[in-house]
Design a protein around this motif. Structure first.
Motif, PDB file in Angstrom:
ATOM      1  N   THR A  99      44.934  42.802  39.651  1.00  0.00           N
ATOM      2  CA  THR A  99      45.180  41.446  39.175  1.00  0.00           C
ATOM      3  C   THR A  99      43.876  40.694  38.910  1.00  0.00           C
ATOM      4  O   THR A  99      43.762  39.956  37.918  1.00  0.00           O
ATOM      5  CB  THR A  99      46.024  40.672  40.206  1.00  0.00           C
ATOM      6  OG1 THR A  99      47.277  41.346  40.361  1.00  0.00           O
ATOM      7  CG2 THR A  99      46.284  39.247  39.756  1.00  0.00           C
ATOM      8  N   GLY A 100      42.895  40.850  39.785  1.00  0.00           N
ATOM      9  CA  GLY A 100      41.616  40.171  39.595  1.00  0.00           C
ATOM     10  C   GLY A 100      40.921  40.614  38.329  1.00  0.00           C
ATOM     11  O   GLY A 100      40.381  39.792  37.564  1.00  0.00           O
ATOM     12  N   ILE A 101      40.931  41.923  38.064  1.00  0.00           N
ATOM     13  CA  ILE A 101      40.294  42.469  36.870  1.00  0.00           C
ATOM     14  C   ILE A 101      41.057  42.050  35.609  1.00  0.00           C
ATOM     15  O   ILE A 101      40.452  41.680  34.593  1.00  0.00           O
ATOM     16  CB  ILE A 101      40.199  44.003  36.961  1.00  0.00           C
ATOM     17  CG1 ILE A 101      39.138  44.379  38.005  1.00  0.00           C
ATOM     18  CG2 ILE A 101      39.881  44.626  35.605  1.00  0.00           C
ATOM     19  CD1 ILE A 101      38.990  45.866  38.247  1.00  0.00           C
ATOM     20  N   LEU A 102      42.387  42.091  35.662  1.00  0.00           N
ATOM     21  CA  LEU A 102      43.198  41.679  34.510  1.00  0.00           C
ATOM     22  C   LEU A 102      42.895  40.232  34.121  1.00  0.00           C
ATOM     23  O   LEU A 102      42.730  39.913  32.933  1.00  0.00           O
ATOM     24  CB  LEU A 102      44.689  41.836  34.838  1.00  0.00           C
ATOM     25  CG  LEU A 102      45.220  43.271  34.902  1.00  0.00           C
ATOM     26  CD1 LEU A 102      46.615  43.297  35.532  1.00  0.00           C
ATOM     27  CD2 LEU A 102      45.260  43.899  33.513  1.00  0.00           C
ATOM     28  N   PHE A 103      42.812  39.356  35.109  1.00  0.00           N
ATOM     29  CA  PHE A 103      42.532  37.944  34.842  1.00  0.00           C
ATOM     30  C   PHE A 103      41.139  37.777  34.231  1.00  0.00           C
ATOM     31  O   PHE A 103      40.963  37.082  33.221  1.00  0.00           O
ATOM     32  CB  PHE A 103      42.626  37.132  36.135  1.00  0.00           C
ATOM     33  CG  PHE A 103      42.457  35.656  35.941  1.00  0.00           C
ATOM     34  CD1 PHE A 103      43.568  34.841  35.718  1.00  0.00           C
ATOM     35  CD2 PHE A 103      41.203  35.068  35.976  1.00  0.00           C
ATOM     36  CE1 PHE A 103      43.422  33.467  35.529  1.00  0.00           C
ATOM     37  CE2 PHE A 103      41.034  33.701  35.787  1.00  0.00           C
ATOM     38  CZ  PHE A 103      42.148  32.903  35.567  1.00  0.00           C
TER      39      PHE A 103
ATOM     40  N   TYR B  84      42.551  36.770  45.084  1.00  0.00           N
ATOM     41  CA  TYR B  84      41.272  37.265  44.562  1.00  0.00           C
ATOM     42  C   TYR B  84      40.285  36.108  44.410  1.00  0.00           C
ATOM     43  O   TYR B  84      39.106  36.220  44.763  1.00  0.00           O
ATOM     44  CB  TYR B  84      41.476  37.950  43.210  1.00  0.00           C
ATOM     45  CG  TYR B  84      42.068  39.337  43.290  1.00  0.00           C
ATOM     46  CD1 TYR B  84      41.270  40.466  43.188  1.00  0.00           C
ATOM     47  CD2 TYR B  84      43.435  39.524  43.473  1.00  0.00           C
ATOM     48  CE1 TYR B  84      41.803  41.752  43.250  1.00  0.00           C
ATOM     49  CE2 TYR B  84      43.985  40.799  43.544  1.00  0.00           C
ATOM     50  CZ  TYR B  84      43.162  41.905  43.431  1.00  0.00           C
ATOM     51  OH  TYR B  84      43.702  43.170  43.504  1.00  0.00           O
ATOM     52  N   GLU B  85      40.769  35.001  43.872  1.00  0.00           N
ATOM     53  CA  GLU B  85      39.927  33.829  43.659  1.00  0.00           C
ATOM     54  C   GLU B  85      39.365  33.323  44.989  1.00  0.00           C
ATOM     55  O   GLU B  85      38.174  32.987  45.100  1.00  0.00           O
ATOM     56  CB  GLU B  85      40.746  32.721  42.984  1.00  0.00           C
ATOM     57  CG  GLU B  85      39.942  31.496  42.590  1.00  0.00           C
ATOM     58  CD  GLU B  85      40.815  30.453  41.917  1.00  0.00           C
ATOM     59  OE1 GLU B  85      40.406  29.924  40.868  1.00  0.00           O
ATOM     60  OE2 GLU B  85      41.911  30.158  42.445  1.00  0.00           O
ATOM     61  N   SER B  86      40.227  33.287  46.002  1.00  0.00           N
ATOM     62  CA  SER B  86      39.806  32.832  47.322  1.00  0.00           C
ATOM     63  C   SER B  86      38.739  33.759  47.896  1.00  0.00           C
ATOM     64  O   SER B  86      37.768  33.298  48.520  1.00  0.00           O
ATOM     65  CB  SER B  86      41.011  32.783  48.263  1.00  0.00           C
ATOM     66  OG  SER B  86      40.626  32.421  49.566  1.00  0.00           O
TER      67      SER B  86
ATOM     68  N   ALA C 205      33.777  45.378  44.346  1.00  0.00           N
ATOM     69  CA  ALA C 205      34.494  44.520  45.288  1.00  0.00           C
ATOM     70  C   ALA C 205      35.933  44.301  44.828  1.00  0.00           C
ATOM     71  O   ALA C 205      36.856  44.264  45.636  1.00  0.00           O
ATOM     72  CB  ALA C 205      33.775  43.181  45.437  1.00  0.00           C
ATOM     73  N   GLN C 206      36.133  44.145  43.508  1.00  0.00           N
ATOM     74  CA  GLN C 206      37.479  43.982  42.949  1.00  0.00           C
ATOM     75  C   GLN C 206      38.333  45.198  43.297  1.00  0.00           C
ATOM     76  O   GLN C 206      39.496  45.061  43.712  1.00  0.00           O
ATOM     77  CB  GLN C 206      37.394  43.832  41.414  1.00  0.00           C
ATOM     78  CG  GLN C 206      36.671  42.592  40.915  1.00  0.00           C
ATOM     79  CD  GLN C 206      37.638  41.462  40.605  1.00  0.00           C
ATOM     80  OE1 GLN C 206      38.667  41.340  41.246  1.00  0.00           O
ATOM     81  NE2 GLN C 206      37.289  40.631  39.637  1.00  0.00           N
ATOM     82  N   ALA C 207      37.747  46.366  43.104  1.00  0.00           N
ATOM     83  CA  ALA C 207      38.480  47.617  43.369  1.00  0.00           C
ATOM     84  C   ALA C 207      38.799  47.760  44.852  1.00  0.00           C
ATOM     85  O   ALA C 207      39.901  48.184  45.223  1.00  0.00           O
ATOM     86  CB  ALA C 207      37.658  48.813  42.890  1.00  0.00           C
ATOM     87  N   ALA C 208      37.849  47.393  45.712  1.00  0.00           N
ATOM     88  CA  ALA C 208      38.059  47.503  47.153  1.00  0.00           C
ATOM     89  C   ALA C 208      39.160  46.556  47.630  1.00  0.00           C
ATOM     90  O   ALA C 208      39.995  46.921  48.470  1.00  0.00           O
ATOM     91  CB  ALA C 208      36.758  47.206  47.896  1.00  0.00           C
ATOM     92  N   LEU C 209      39.178  45.330  47.081  1.00  0.00           N
ATOM     93  CA  LEU C 209      40.206  44.362  47.475  1.00  0.00           C
ATOM     94  C   LEU C 209      41.581  44.827  47.005  1.00  0.00           C
ATOM     95  O   LEU C 209      42.562  44.761  47.760  1.00  0.00           O
ATOM     96  CB  LEU C 209      39.889  42.987  46.887  1.00  0.00           C
ATOM     97  CG  LEU C 209      40.853  41.856  47.267  1.00  0.00           C
ATOM     98  CD1 LEU C 209      40.988  41.728  48.775  1.00  0.00           C
ATOM     99  CD2 LEU C 209      40.403  40.526  46.654  1.00  0.00           C
TER     100      LEU C 209
END
Length: 288
Positions: free
Chosen positions: A11-15, A54-56, A117-121
């Motif tokens: 979701t973080g990467i998509l955004f 993700y934002e947080s 970090a995105q992938a790890a989360l």
């Protein structure tokens, strides 16, 4: 089971890729379809709610290790309240809509500075919300990456491993105790009530759930007790059919070997063995 990272589901990467696409479209003077897609899928949706996690995460940088650990733990817990089926459906529809308006390979080809970090989360949230058995090694790896990103310093991986394994130890005990409780309810529904020996067995399995050596010793002791009891019972029985039945039971009672670990099947077996002993004793009394 190991969770494989997917940028198509992150979701973080998509955004972030949609925001970058909007910028690229605007600079080129083209109408940005990405703008409408972003509003459609991230406003008052499960995707939008997950993106807030993700934002947080990325807002809490340069913090202490204790604060970083609290942030990660809080996000993991918050993710458990999301509607997973709605999330999967919305991600699937989002990627399909992106594919309609953009070259999907070019869209996802963009390199992101915080990709690791995105992938790890993503992986950590998926691990804790999946239906499969959790993978401690993968949790340790991903949690270490996240803590190092938030603290901007090297984290003692052994410390992370110790905390994760302690969490698993308690979780395994709670989960197995619950499983035994459910097993007890099912067994009671079939046999009405457990006898004295069965209650002892169940209590020991619950109390020693985190001690395999102790459980193995208990199991083998009980199996030997049952074998000796049946052998003595056989001496008092005159009916050949009953004697044959008792000998068959004695021969099929297995002991746990050096490399064997006690499990739910062993618990069920012991409960059933004691039920069988009770039935054989009753039969022997009637025959005599």
């Amino acid at each position: 089971m190991t969770i494989k990272h997917s940028k198509y589901k992150n979701t973080g990467i998509l955004f972030e890729l949609l925001v970058r696409q909007i910028t690229a479209d605007t600079l080129s003077g083209a109408e940005s379809k990405a703008s409408g897609i972003l509003k459609k899928y991230f406003t008052k949706t499960e995707l939008g709610r997950e993106y807030k996690l993700y934002e947080s995460f990325f807002k809490n940088v340069n913090v202490s290790e204790a604060k970083a650990d609290m942030v990660v733990s809080t996000l993991v817990e918050s993710a458990k309240h999301l509607n997973r089926s709605a999330l999967r459906r919305q991600k699937y529809n989002l990627v399909n809509e992106i594919r309609k308006h953009y070259n999907i390979e070019d869209f996802f080809k963009t390199k992101l500075p915080n990709y690791k970090a995105q992938a790890a989360l993503y992986s950590l949230l998926e691990i804790y919300n999946g239906e499969n058995i959790l993978n401690p090694s993968q949790i340790i790896e991903n949690k270490t990456v996240l803590l190092e990103f938030l603290t901007k310093s090297t984290i003692d991986k052994q410390g992370v491993e110790s905390n994760v394994l302690e969490e698993f130890k308690q979780q395994d005990k709670d989960v197995q105790a619950l499983a035994y409780k459910m097993l007890l309810e099912k067994f009671n529904s079939k046999y009405a009530n457990l006898n004295h020996n069965q209650k002892i067995v169940l209590k020991e399995f619950i109390n020693s759930v985190d001690s395999n050596p102790k459980l193995k010793e208990f199991y083998n002791t009980k199996v030997n007790e049952i074998k000796n009891h049946l052998a003595n019972l056989n001496k008092t029985v005159t009916d050949k059919a009953i004697q044959i039945k008792i000998n068959e039971v004695i021969n099929i009672l297995p002991l746990l070997g050096k490399n064997d670990k006690p499990n739910d099947d062993n618990l069920v077996n012991l409960l059933q063995y004691y039920q069988l002993v009770e039935e054989l004793e009753t039969a022997a009394k009637w025959i005599k």
